[in-house]
Write a protein that holds these residues in place. Structure first.
Motif, short mmCIF file in Angstrom:
data_model
loop_
_atom_site.label_atom_id
_atom_site.label_comp_id
_atom_site.label_asym_id
_atom_site.label_seq_id
_atom_site.Cartn_x
_atom_site.Cartn_y
_atom_site.Cartn_z
N LEU A 317 0.85 -1.20 0.00
CA LEU A 317 0.00 0.00 0.00
C LEU A 317 0.88 1.24 0.00
CD1 LEU A 317 -3.15 0.72 0.33
CD2 LEU A 317 -2.53 1.29 2.67
N SER A 318 0.63 2.17 -0.92
CA SER A 318 1.47 3.38 -0.96
C SER A 318 1.14 4.29 0.22
CB SER A 318 1.25 4.14 -2.28
OG SER A 318 0.05 4.88 -2.23
N ASN A 319 2.11 5.10 0.59
CA ASN A 319 1.90 6.05 1.69
C ASN A 319 0.77 7.02 1.38
OD1 ASN A 319 3.91 4.93 3.21
ND2 ASN A 319 5.45 6.47 2.73
N VAL A 320 0.70 7.47 0.13
CA VAL A 320 -0.34 8.43 -0.25
C VAL A 320 -1.71 7.78 -0.12
CG1 VAL A 320 -1.28 9.80 -2.15
CG2 VAL A 320 1.20 9.79 -1.72
N GLN A 321 -1.83 6.51 -0.50
CA GLN A 321 -3.11 5.80 -0.37
C GLN A 321 -3.50 5.63 1.10
OE1 GLN A 321 -5.16 4.96 -3.03
NE2 GLN A 321 -6.65 4.62 -1.38
N ALA A 322 -2.52 5.36 1.95
CA ALA A 322 -2.79 5.22 3.39
C ALA A 322 -3.35 6.52 3.95
CB ALA A 322 -1.53 4.80 4.13
N ILE A 323 -2.80 7.65 3.51
CA ILE A 323 -3.29 8.96 3.95
C ILE A 323 -4.71 9.19 3.43
CG2 ILE A 323 -2.96 11.45 3.68
CD1 ILE A 323 0.11 10.83 3.71
N LYS A 324 -4.91 8.90 2.14
CA LYS A 324 -6.24 9.09 1.52
C LYS A 324 -7.30 8.26 2.24
CE LYS A 324 -8.65 8.78 -2.93
NZ LYS A 324 -8.54 8.35 -4.35
N ASN A 325 -6.93 7.06 2.68
CA ASN A 325 -7.88 6.16 3.35
C ASN A 325 -8.41 6.70 4.67
OD1 ASN A 325 -7.70 4.27 1.32
ND2 ASN A 325 -6.28 2.92 2.41
N THR A 326 -7.68 7.64 5.28
CA THR A 326 -8.11 8.18 6.57
C THR A 326 -8.46 9.67 6.51
OG1 THR A 326 -5.79 8.56 7.12
CG2 THR A 326 -6.75 6.56 7.95
N PHE A 327 -8.42 10.26 5.32
CA PHE A 327 -8.59 11.71 5.18
C PHE A 327 -10.03 12.06 4.82
CE2 PHE A 327 -8.08 15.88 3.26
CZ PHE A 327 -7.16 16.48 4.10
#
Length: 420
Positions: A317-327
């Motif tokens: 999982l990319s870091n950007v996707q991890a952020i998007k998942n909680t934003f």
């Protein structure tokens, strides 16, 4: 290049003065707060070798590509209205700031302070140290008083909170974060001077001075949105606020009162549940856990209730996707998340923009760390518009008058600095 520094406060101030001359700057300061997840005490990223400006639509995809093209240090911000890219939402409230939804840059110069060591990452680091040391140590100048106007009168705010509570009684939502803007038009503040004063009056672990294209974010945030350390994701939502008292005994009573207050505990645990749910989208199954629940932390202006939720990130999982998942972060939305964001768009009177968003960095080792943009002044120097938002959690047990007072408490440090 690593050097030892004796007068750290003096060096930090001179380094910020040096960096503020650049058109693009991200200054992150922990103000001496110890934190097991921090990589440094202060980061200064100045000058831009490459930059990304994006609007909601495919901003996260653009950021993912920008990150892949620039695997070293990058810093920047994510605006709250990226919600419109993640969910079927809109933002149509007035926006005096006109900031982009997303802005990141690759710095030309990096200065890290940890303990009494300073590390410079630049082509000619000795010239950077020389330039910083040659800065004149200027005293804070006299700032003309600026009065911020509210979007709501006291009564309008109270009436709106009571309308929101009707939605809670009907079961539309459980807890939400209702925000109001304080603003000033046609003003010419000195952003660096204001930030230095704000950082004295309200030193917090996620303080920020961010500058690009004549726009400024002057932040005194106490809250971490999301960090990654190795394979671990960490979120530390804040819900629960009590005023600091001058008297030691009264201050301790305020702290204990926060620790046992049913409404504050209720709003904190609701947001913890929401964050746990958000993290499951990025987590290896079964790894989401609450590391600390209802922790009480004291800052110069207020006591805060902070919980820590962690998980192991999914492979690949990319870091950007991890952020998007909680934003956007649960502490600034509420539960259920989408319903709260829809309702707040209806009841609030200004676009949140960068407020309720996040500022932070991606580092070369694959880690990242982002704060929550609260307790922050935002300024657009081209149209001379100054903005400050404050918000509070509304639950079934919330008292509208108390919520209004909490908003003013959160705004107190900024009002003091502006002298209005």
């Amino acid at each position: 290049m690593i050097v030892q520094v004796n007068d750290l406060p003096g060096f930090r101030k001179k380094a910020l003065q040096w960096a503020a001359a650049f058109d693009t700057l991200c200054y992150l300061d922990s103000n001496g707060f110890t934190d097991p997840y921090s990589k440094f005490d202060t980061l200064i990223a100045a000058g831009a070798r490459a930059k990304l400006t994006a609007s909601a639509g495919n901003a996260f995809d653009q950021l993912d590509q920008f990150r892949k093209s620039n695997p070293g240090w990058i810093t920047g911000f994510l605006g709250y209205d990226l919600k419109n890219e993640i969910e079927a939402l809109t933002s149509s409230n007035p926006d005096g700031l006109k900031f982009p939804d997303l802005y990141f840059f690759v710095p030309e110069y990096l200065v890290f302070i940890k303990g009494n060591e300073v590390e410079i990452i630049a082509n000619e680091p000795h010239l950077v140290i020389k330039a910083i040391n040659e800065q004149e140590s200027s005293a804070a100048g006299q700032q003309l008083a600026i009065s911020l106007k509210p979007r709501f009168s006291r009564q309008e705010y109270i009436d709106t909170v009571n309308k929101i509570k009707e939605h809670i009684s009907r079961g539309d939502i459980y807890v939400t974060n209702f925000c109001q803007e304080f603003f000033a038009e046609n003003v010419l503040p000195d952003p660096l001077n204001i930030f230095m004063k704000l950082n004295e009056v309200s030193p917090n672990p996620f303080s920020t001075f961010f500058k690009w294209n004549g726009n400024y974010i002057l932040g005194a945030s106490p809250e971490r949105f999301l960090a990654k350390r190795g394979s671990k994701l960490i979120s530390q939502p804040i819900k629960g606020t009590a005023k600091r008292m001058d008297d030691i005994e009264a201050d301790e009573q305020a702290k204990q009162g926060l620790r046992s207050h049913p409404k504050e505990l209720q709003e904190n645990v609701m947001v913890v549940d929401l964050v746990r749910n958000d993290l499951t989208r990025s987590a290896k199954p079964g790894t989401v856990k609450t590391e600390e629940l209802f922790g009480i932390y004291s800052f110069k202006q207020v006591h805060q209730m902070i919980s820590t939720v962690v998980c192991e990130i999914q492979e690949g999982l990319s870091n950007v996707q991890a952020i998007k998942n909680t934003f956007p972060m649960g502490s600034m939305t509420g539960a259920p998340k989408v319903s709260c964001m829809q309702l707040m768009e209806q009841y609030e009177r200004s676009k949140r923009g960068v407020y309720s968003g996040a500022i932070g960095y991606f580092s070369p080792d694959g880690d990242f760390d982002f704060n929550v943009v609260i307790r922050s002044l935002l300024y657009n120097s081209s149209n001379k518009y100054l903005s400050f938002h404050a918000g509070g959690a509304i639950t079934y047990h919330a008292t509208a008058e108390n919520e209004y007072e909490e908003c003013l408490l959160k705004a107190a440090a900024v009002m003091e600095v502006l002298g209005g």
